[in-house]
Design a protein around this motif. Sequence first.
Motif, PDB file in Angstrom:
ATOM      1  N   MET A 195      17.158 -42.685  30.338  1.00 26.34           N
ATOM      2  CA  MET A 195      17.878 -42.213  31.518  1.00 26.34           C
ATOM      3  C   MET A 195      18.581 -43.335  32.274  1.00 26.34           C
ATOM      4  O   MET A 195      19.660 -43.126  32.843  1.00 26.34           O
ATOM      5  CB  MET A 195      16.897 -41.495  32.465  1.00 26.34           C
ATOM      6  N   ARG A 196      17.974 -44.515  32.306  1.00 25.85           N
ATOM      7  CA  ARG A 196      18.517 -45.597  33.125  1.00 25.85           C
ATOM      8  C   ARG A 196      19.373 -46.584  32.347  1.00 25.85           C
ATOM      9  O   ARG A 196      20.184 -47.292  32.945  1.00 25.85           O
ATOM     10  CB  ARG A 196      17.374 -46.351  33.810  1.00 25.85           C
ATOM     11  N   ARG A 197      19.194 -46.633  31.029  1.00 20.71           N
ATOM     12  CA  ARG A 197      20.009 -47.543  30.226  1.00 20.71           C
ATOM     13  C   ARG A 197      21.224 -46.864  29.628  1.00 20.71           C
ATOM     14  O   ARG A 197      22.052 -47.518  28.980  1.00 20.71           O
ATOM     15  CB  ARG A 197      19.157 -48.154  29.103  1.00 20.71           C
ATOM     16  N   THR A 198      21.317 -45.565  29.770  1.00 23.60           N
ATOM     17  CA  THR A 198      22.490 -44.819  29.339  1.00 23.60           C
ATOM     18  C   THR A 198      23.055 -44.072  30.546  1.00 23.60           C
ATOM     19  O   THR A 198      22.497 -44.112  31.637  1.00 23.60           O
ATOM     20  CB  THR A 198      22.145 -43.818  28.217  1.00 23.60           C
ATOM     21  N   ALA A 199      24.181 -43.400  30.320  1.00 25.96           N
ATOM     22  CA  ALA A 199      24.818 -42.661  31.410  1.00 25.96           C
ATOM     23  C   ALA A 199      24.187 -41.299  31.645  1.00 25.96           C
ATOM     24  O   ALA A 199      24.582 -40.592  32.579  1.00 25.96           O
ATOM     25  CB  ALA A 199      26.311 -42.482  31.113  1.00 25.96           C
TER      26      ALA A 199
END
Length: 361
Positions: A195-199
Amino acid sequence: MSRMRALLRTPWFWGIVGIVLLLIINTVKDPTYLAIGVNPNTGLLTGNLLDIVRVSAPIIMIALGMTFVIATEGIDLSVGSMMAVGGAVAMQTLSTIDDPNSVGAMLAAIGLAVLLAVILGMVNGVLVAVVGLQPFISTLVMMLAARGIARVITGGQNTSATNEPFRQLANGQILGLPTSFVIAIVLVILVALLMRRTALGLMIESIGINPQASRLAGIRPRPILISVYVLAAALAAVGGLFSVSEVMTVSVSGTGNLMELDAILAVVIGGTSLAGGKFSIFGSTVGALLIATLNKTVLFLGVPAAATPAFKALVIIALVLLQSERVRAFVFRGGGAPRVPAGPARPAAGVDSPVIKESVA
């Protein structure tokens, strides 16, 4: 000082405070409550803290999936029934295998349980994103349908099975911690990285904040909404696997019963707003641990079964009130409205005031 104020305004901080207070209450009653021992028969560590983290694993799973559903301004009332479906598929699959120590049978049971949950979650997502039904209605229907599917799978009977590798999901330990809890934390980390390393996380938040604006920005809400409900169903099935592996029996009416309420409470305690928007994965995990600690405390203090819901409600209401800045201002500063930092002087709200112009526009 500013860091302390920021911490006090963080919802999950009060969840940690609640966990600590409950542990203190239990320790006052029994000074050995936090003691960790070794089971002479199995050689595994035992203790109340280990019991709490073990029973928290299913709650962490369903709360994690519920976090993203609520972040899109939705709700999923079917996660408890998804737990029953996952447990029913696993027990029914394992009961047909003769080899009690077959790892392949365990993997087949897990795979089939998650697969069926993914299909049911996709139905939820299609009903919400494509058909346009309200999430409350579509997941309420699925809650009843999934529970019925679990009954069909098991023939309406509680089903037991024997498989030592599967039993170790809840009863085994990794580095002294329950295996189910370790797996749950690993899944939390993996989902957080996704969730936080991708959009994807940003798109989920944007849909929850303003779906029309996100659509104009080029975000396609339908695939994201479907994936959110699929993820919630899959994680709920994993939670069901953790739940049934502890006793190696699935109760078609008891497994996952009312667990959707615990999931929603954990998410709200963690700071994710029911109005959608920004979410906190760490906060939901803390909320799940608080719910598990509260459930353990209720049993340890011997609260009567009839008074258990009222006791839990009082604790949760007190915690939610502490998350309110206005309530904290009243309690810690002796009343009055919360302090607002001084800013530049604003013009009077006359005809030419920018405030009036914006409201007219």
